[in-house]
Design a protein around this motif. Structure first.
Motif, PDB file in Angstrom:
ATOM      1  N   TRP A  43       0.868  -1.176   0.000  1.00 33.25           N
ATOM      2  CA  TRP A  43       0.000   0.000   0.000  1.00 33.25           C
ATOM      3  C   TRP A  43       0.901   1.221   0.000  1.00 33.25           C
ATOM      4  N   GLN A  45       1.306   5.665  -1.686  1.00 37.28           N
ATOM      5  CA  GLN A  45       0.771   6.787  -2.450  1.00 37.28           C
ATOM      6  C   GLN A  45       1.935   7.660  -2.910  1.00 37.28           C
ATOM      7  N   LEU A  62      -6.367  -2.676  -8.997  1.00 36.68           N
ATOM      8  CA  LEU A  62      -5.884  -1.581  -8.172  1.00 36.68           C
ATOM      9  C   LEU A  62      -6.823  -1.494  -6.985  1.00 36.68           C
ATOM     10  N   PHE A  64      -8.104   0.236  -3.623  1.00 36.09           N
ATOM     11  CA  PHE A  64      -8.179   1.494  -2.906  1.00 36.09           C
ATOM     12  C   PHE A  64      -8.865   1.197  -1.587  1.00 36.09           C
ATOM     13  N   ASP A  68     -12.234  -1.453  -5.377  1.00 40.73           N
ATOM     14  CA  ASP A  68     -11.229  -2.090  -6.232  1.00 40.73           C
ATOM     15  C   ASP A  68     -11.551  -1.740  -7.680  1.00 40.73           C
ATOM     16  N   VAL A  79      -4.228   6.891 -11.329  1.00 36.85           N
ATOM     17  CA  VAL A  79      -4.352   7.036  -9.885  1.00 36.85           C
ATOM     18  C   VAL A  79      -3.963   8.470  -9.545  1.00 36.85           C
ATOM     19  N   HIS A  85      -3.012   3.391  -2.733  1.00 36.66           N
ATOM     20  CA  HIS A  85      -3.436   2.288  -3.580  1.00 36.66           C
ATOM     21  C   HIS A  85      -2.492   1.101  -3.422  1.00 36.66           C
TER      22      HIS A  85
END
Length: 121
Positions: A43, A45, A62, A64, A68, A79, A85
């Protein structure tokens, strides 16, 4: 300028490791990277940039925190920057990433899956 077109399959044949993006082209400050995915990534960002996933072969999800998004060959997803994500692929999936030069694949998470940056094939 290159005298020949870039062939994705030929480039993918040059590496077999997963979660290790390889640069195949650049445009301005952006890089086009090929990566093989299998299993679950961390996970993470990217606080300063969006990240584009283009599935060349196979399928991936992907994840989130609230949903998904399934991506199949021929599909693309952006993204947005700052959105946490997790890429996941049950079977090997071949993907092209488009992102600014210098973006670390694990974003803010770091860890064992952090790949060497700016590796050209």
């Amino acid at each position: 300028m290159s005298a020949t077109a870039i062939n994705f399959q030929e480039k993918f044949s040059r590496f077999s490791e997963h979660w290790s993006p390889k640069v195949i082209a650049a445009m301005n400050d952006y890089q086009f990277k090929l990566v093989r995915l299998r299993g679950e990534f961390v996970w993470h960002q990217h606080a300063d940039t969006d990240e584009v996933f283009i599935v060349i072969e196979g399928e991936m999800t992907l994840r989130f925190r609230d949903r998904d998004v399934l991506l199949r060959a021929g599909e693309l997803y952006v993204v947005p920057k700052g959105v946490e994500h997790q890429p996941v692929a049950a079977d090997e999936c071949k993907v092209m990433l488009v992102e600014p030069k210098g973006v670390v694949n694990t974003g803010d998470a770091g860890g064992a899956l952090t790949a060497q940056n700016d590796v050209w094939i």
